[in-house]
Design a protein around this motif. Structure first.
Motif, PDB file in Angstrom:
ATOM      1  N   LEU A 189       0.829  -1.207   0.000  1.00 49.15           N
ATOM      2  CA  LEU A 189       0.000   0.000   0.000  1.00 49.15           C
ATOM      3  C   LEU A 189       0.864   1.258   0.000  1.00 49.15           C
ATOM      4  O   LEU A 189       0.543   2.251  -0.658  1.00 49.15           O
ATOM      5  CB  LEU A 189      -0.928   0.007   1.222  1.00 49.15           C
ATOM      6  N   LEU A 190       1.976   1.223   0.740  1.00 46.19           N
ATOM      7  CA  LEU A 190       2.843   2.398   0.813  1.00 46.19           C
ATOM      8  C   LEU A 190       3.602   2.619  -0.485  1.00 46.19           C
ATOM      9  O   LEU A 190       4.085   3.722  -0.752  1.00 46.19           O
ATOM     10  CB  LEU A 190       3.834   2.238   1.984  1.00 46.19           C
ATOM     11  N   HIS A 191       3.737   1.574  -1.298  1.00 47.09           N
ATOM     12  CA  HIS A 191       4.387   1.695  -2.606  1.00 47.09           C
ATOM     13  C   HIS A 191       3.403   2.154  -3.688  1.00 47.09           C
ATOM     14  O   HIS A 191       3.819   2.512  -4.794  1.00 47.09           O
ATOM     15  CB  HIS A 191       4.979   0.356  -3.032  1.00 47.09           C
ATOM     16  N   LEU A 199      -0.008  11.830  -0.434  1.00 44.14           N
ATOM     17  CA  LEU A 199       1.002  12.705   0.160  1.00 44.14           C
ATOM     18  C   LEU A 199       0.944  14.102  -0.466  1.00 44.14           C
ATOM     19  O   LEU A 199       1.080  15.116   0.235  1.00 44.14           O
ATOM     20  CB  LEU A 199       2.396  12.098  -0.024  1.00 44.14           C
ATOM     21  N   SER A 200       0.751  14.141  -1.770  1.00 41.01           N
ATOM     22  CA  SER A 200       0.645  15.438  -2.454  1.00 41.01           C
ATOM     23  C   SER A 200      -0.584  16.208  -1.994  1.00 41.01           C
ATOM     24  O   SER A 200      -0.525  17.422  -1.769  1.00 41.01           O
ATOM     25  CB  SER A 200       0.590  15.231  -3.969  1.00 41.01           C
ATOM     26  N   ASP A 201      -1.700  15.497  -1.822  1.00 33.47           N
ATOM     27  CA  ASP A 201      -2.928  16.142  -1.357  1.00 33.47           C
ATOM     28  C   ASP A 201      -2.761  16.704   0.051  1.00 33.47           C
ATOM     29  O   ASP A 201      -3.211  17.817   0.353  1.00 33.47           O
ATOM     30  CB  ASP A 201      -4.090  15.148  -1.385  1.00 33.47           C
ATOM     31  N   LEU A 202      -2.119  15.928   0.922  1.00 32.53           N
ATOM     32  CA  LEU A 202      -1.922  16.374   2.304  1.00 32.53           C
ATOM     33  C   LEU A 202      -1.010  17.597   2.356  1.00 32.53           C
ATOM     34  O   LEU A 202      -1.195  18.472   3.213  1.00 32.53           O
ATOM     35  CB  LEU A 202      -1.321  15.237   3.144  1.00 32.53           C
ATOM     36  N   ARG A 208       2.180  20.942   8.401  1.00 30.03           N
ATOM     37  CA  ARG A 208       3.050  19.855   8.891  1.00 30.03           C
ATOM     38  C   ARG A 208       2.251  18.557   8.917  1.00 30.03           C
ATOM     39  O   ARG A 208       1.091  18.530   9.347  1.00 30.03           O
ATOM     40  CB  ARG A 208       3.553  20.142  10.316  1.00 30.03           C
ATOM     41  N   VAL A 209       2.902  17.488   8.459  1.00 31.93           N
ATOM     42  CA  VAL A 209       2.286  16.163   8.496  1.00 31.93           C
ATOM     43  C   VAL A 209       3.242  15.219   9.207  1.00 31.93           C
ATOM     44  O   VAL A 209       4.395  15.049   8.782  1.00 31.93           O
ATOM     45  CB  VAL A 209       1.977  15.630   7.081  1.00 31.93           C
ATOM     46  N   ILE A 210       2.779  14.626  10.308  1.00 33.60           N
ATOM     47  CA  ILE A 210       3.583  13.705  11.110  1.00 33.60           C
ATOM     48  C   ILE A 210       3.076  12.280  10.884  1.00 33.60           C
ATOM     49  O   ILE A 210       1.877  12.021  11.047  1.00 33.60           O
ATOM     50  CB  ILE A 210       3.503  14.051  12.616  1.00 33.60           C
ATOM     51  N   VAL A 229       9.254  11.340   2.235  1.00 37.09           N
ATOM     52  CA  VAL A 229       8.978  12.492   3.095  1.00 37.09           C
ATOM     53  C   VAL A 229      10.230  13.353   3.238  1.00 37.09           C
ATOM     54  O   VAL A 229      11.292  13.039   2.704  1.00 37.09           O
ATOM     55  CB  VAL A 229       8.486  12.032   4.485  1.00 37.09           C
ATOM     56  N   ASP A 230      10.098  14.461   3.991  1.00 43.28           N
ATOM     57  CA  ASP A 230      11.211  15.398   4.132  1.00 43.28           C
ATOM     58  C   ASP A 230      12.222  14.989   5.194  1.00 43.28           C
ATOM     59  O   ASP A 230      13.373  15.425   5.141  1.00 43.28           O
ATOM     60  CB  ASP A 230      10.666  16.793   4.473  1.00 43.28           C
TER      61      ASP A 230
END
Length: 242
Positions: A189-191, A199-202, A208-210, A229-230
């Motif tokens: 699912l993560l792939h 991720l782009s939508d968030l 900030r997204v944790i 992620v960053d």
């Protein structure tokens, strides 16, 4: 006998110190892991009492995880704010907007740290989201007392819209995206392309997204997340993490 007892005691103490390879200080972490030290979060005694009653155990864990929210003037809350400040100033040219929180093994404080840092982020006025990506042992829905029938896994497989999966919390400016039904194939699912789109939508919705991820030792999920992620926060427990 007295002399022999002293010698044996000293020898045993030296042997125990020799075989003890746990991390104990900031200097050890920076020297052995070659990563910046962000801060120290003290052990939170709230909710530490062991109980065989499941509902009492859940409430005790929830009390510990939300300690920073309930006790904003406590040393633990101040330490969470210190970590938040270090994160904000670590990369001024490239802000760390999405961060994975993980640990080498279980029971080292990663979820408590993720929640505490997310609360501290939200308290500065940042629109913050905490996402439960621990699809093997999800916990955030119990921490924030929200429904987990619809969540991250539901959005990725296309069974729900993102808006219906995100929940508000008692902390102003902080939302939570629970895990949803635990899937049999978390890494796949993560792939998935849907997760990259998520991720782009968030990133357009939140400052900030944790991401609360599973331990990196037993499973590779945090490694997959870390490439998307960053930044990554690695939580180690003093005198426990080797």
């Amino acid at each position: 006998g007295l002399v022999m007892g002293i010698l044996l005691g000293l020898g045993l103490a030296f042997l125990l110190d020799l075989v003890d390879n746990t991390l104990k200080s900031q200097e050890q972490i920076e020297a052995l892991l070659d990563v910046p030290f962000l801060g120290l979060l003290p052990l939170i005694e709230a909710g530490a009492k062991r109980t065989h009653n499941k509902s009492e155990a859940i409430e005790a864990t929830r009390e510990r995880d939300l300690y920073v929210m309930d006790h904003p003037k406590s040393p633990a809350a101040e330490c969470a704010r210190f970590i938040r400040t270090n994160l904000l100033f670590m990369s001024p040219d490239r802000p760390l907007r999405s961060i994975v929180v993980t640990s080498p093994g279980p029971a080292e404080g990663k979820t408590t740290t993720a929640v505490s840092v997310a609360i501290a982020m939200a308290q500065t006025g940042n629109r913050t989201l905490i996402v439960d990506t621990d699809m093997r042992r999800p916990r955030l829905h119990r921490v924030f007392n929200v429904d987990s029938d619809v969540g991250l896994s539901s959005v990725i497989v296309g069974e729900a819209k993102l808006e219906s999966a995100i929940r508000n919390t008692a902390v102003a400016g902080l939302d939570v995206l629970p895990c949803g039904p635990p899937p049999p194939n978390p890494q796949e699912l993560l792939h998935a392309a849907r997760f990259s789109q998520l991720l782009s939508d968030l990133a357009t919705r939140y400052d900030r997204v944790i991401f609360d991820a599973p331990p990196v030792g037993p499973v590779a999920d945090p490694v997959v997340l870390g490439t998307q992620v960053d930044g990554v926060i690695l939580v180690v427990k003093c005198e426990k993490t080797t």
